[in-house]
Design a protein around this motif. Structure first.
Motif, PDB file in Angstrom:
ATOM      1  N   GLU A  68      28.283  30.605  21.230  1.00 51.03           N
ATOM      2  CA  GLU A  68      28.484  29.410  20.437  1.00 51.03           C
ATOM      3  C   GLU A  68      29.129  29.784  19.105  1.00 51.03           C
ATOM      4  O   GLU A  68      28.790  30.817  18.515  1.00 51.03           O
ATOM      5  N   PRO A  69      30.060  28.960  18.602  1.00 50.30           N
ATOM      6  CA  PRO A  69      30.718  29.259  17.321  1.00 50.30           C
ATOM      7  C   PRO A  69      29.700  29.442  16.191  1.00 50.30           C
ATOM      8  O   PRO A  69      28.736  28.685  16.078  1.00 50.30           O
ATOM      9  N   GLY A  70      29.911  30.475  15.392  1.00 55.43           N
ATOM     10  CA  GLY A  70      29.059  30.724  14.229  1.00 55.43           C
ATOM     11  C   GLY A  70      27.738  31.398  14.536  1.00 55.43           C
ATOM     12  O   GLY A  70      26.948  31.632  13.627  1.00 55.43           O
ATOM     13  N   GLU A  71      27.460  31.717  15.796  1.00 53.51           N
ATOM     14  CA  GLU A  71      26.207  32.382  16.169  1.00 53.51           C
ATOM     15  C   GLU A  71      26.510  33.784  16.673  1.00 53.51           C
ATOM     16  O   GLU A  71      27.441  33.986  17.451  1.00 53.51           O
ATOM     17  N   PRO A  90      36.929  39.951  21.658  1.00 55.77           N
ATOM     18  CA  PRO A  90      37.215  38.531  21.471  1.00 55.77           C
ATOM     19  C   PRO A  90      37.632  37.856  22.775  1.00 55.77           C
ATOM     20  O   PRO A  90      38.083  38.549  23.696  1.00 55.77           O
ATOM     21  N   PRO A  91      37.488  36.545  22.828  1.00 56.67           N
ATOM     22  CA  PRO A  91      36.878  35.695  21.808  1.00 56.67           C
ATOM     23  C   PRO A  91      35.359  35.832  21.832  1.00 56.67           C
ATOM     24  O   PRO A  91      34.771  36.134  22.866  1.00 56.67           O
ATOM     25  N   THR A  92      34.741  35.616  20.691  1.00 49.24           N
ATOM     26  CA  THR A  92      33.295  35.781  20.577  1.00 49.24           C
ATOM     27  C   THR A  92      32.533  34.468  20.695  1.00 49.24           C
ATOM     28  O   THR A  92      31.318  34.451  20.545  1.00 49.24           O
ATOM     29  N   SER A  93      33.250  33.385  20.971  1.00 46.49           N
ATOM     30  CA  SER A  93      32.584  32.095  21.198  1.00 46.49           C
ATOM     31  C   SER A  93      33.491  31.186  22.013  1.00 46.49           C
ATOM     32  O   SER A  93      34.684  31.444  22.153  1.00 46.49           O
ATOM     33  N   ARG A  94      32.890  30.129  22.503  1.00 52.13           N
ATOM     34  CA  ARG A  94      33.677  29.085  23.163  1.00 52.13           C
ATOM     35  C   ARG A  94      34.623  28.497  22.121  1.00 52.13           C
ATOM     36  O   ARG A  94      34.416  28.685  20.920  1.00 52.13           O
ATOM     37  N   PRO A  95      35.657  27.762  22.532  1.00 50.75           N
ATOM     38  CA  PRO A  95      36.537  27.129  21.539  1.00 50.75           C
ATOM     39  C   PRO A  95      35.757  26.161  20.649  1.00 50.75           C
ATOM     40  O   PRO A  95      34.893  25.422  21.126  1.00 50.75           O
ATOM     41  N   VAL A  96      36.051  26.172  19.375  1.00 57.11           N
ATOM     42  CA  VAL A  96      35.354  25.320  18.410  1.00 57.11           C
ATOM     43  C   VAL A  96      35.459  23.849  18.795  1.00 57.11           C
ATOM     44  O   VAL A  96      34.504  23.097  18.637  1.00 57.11           O
ATOM     45  N   GLY A  97      36.569  23.419  19.342  1.00 54.82           N
ATOM     46  CA  GLY A  97      36.761  22.020  19.704  1.00 54.82           C
ATOM     47  C   GLY A  97      36.122  21.595  21.011  1.00 54.82           C
ATOM     48  O   GLY A  97      36.131  20.421  21.353  1.00 54.82           O
ATOM     49  N   GLN A  98      35.541  22.540  21.743  1.00 52.14           N
ATOM     50  CA  GLN A  98      34.894  22.205  23.020  1.00 52.14           C
ATOM     51  C   GLN A  98      33.601  21.439  22.740  1.00 52.14           C
ATOM     52  O   GLN A  98      32.828  21.817  21.877  1.00 52.14           O
TER      53      GLN A  98
END
Length: 117
Positions: A68-71, A90-98
């Motif tokens: 998750e973004p930011g975690e 990378p990437p280290t999270s799913r897309p922010v807009g998802q």
């Protein structure tokens, strides 16, 4: 018992931007977890499929990191403890807009009735 270090490969990229099994089956998820050893992205235990835990049970890959973004927290299923892992590829999270839950278009209107507590 394997150590957390034995369960991490920082060079392996994630399997995708969503839960691998949910994507194949047309399902949906709440939050995502990434296997720190092989990069498999699975859905959390609140999600209907609980694929991250199923991946651990099927493979023995014990360490996951939030996708998750930011975690950046990580969990060792085998020892039931939080662990620190190196920065993963990378990437280290799913897309922010998802969307959460996601993905858009597959989440039922009554999604809250399908959650695991």
């Amino acid at each position: 018992m394997a150590t957390s270090r034995d369960q991490v490969d920082p060079a392996v990229p994630p399997s995708g931007t969503g839960c691998f099994e949910c994507e194949e089956a047309g399902g949906w998820w709440v939050h995502l977890r990434r296997c720190a050893l092989c990069g498999h992205v699975g859905c959390c235990d609140t999600s209907p499929g609980q694929h991250a835990t199923a991946h651990f049970q099927g493979t023995g890959h014990a360490v996951v990191q939030s996708f998750e973004p930011g975690e950046d927290w990580a969990w060792d299923y085998e020892r039931s403890v939080g662990v620190i892992v190196p920065t993963l590829a990378p990437p280290t999270s799913r897309p922010v807009g998802q969307s959460v839950p996601g993905p858009v278009g597959r989440v039922p209107a009554d999604w809250q009735d399908h959650l695991h507590e």
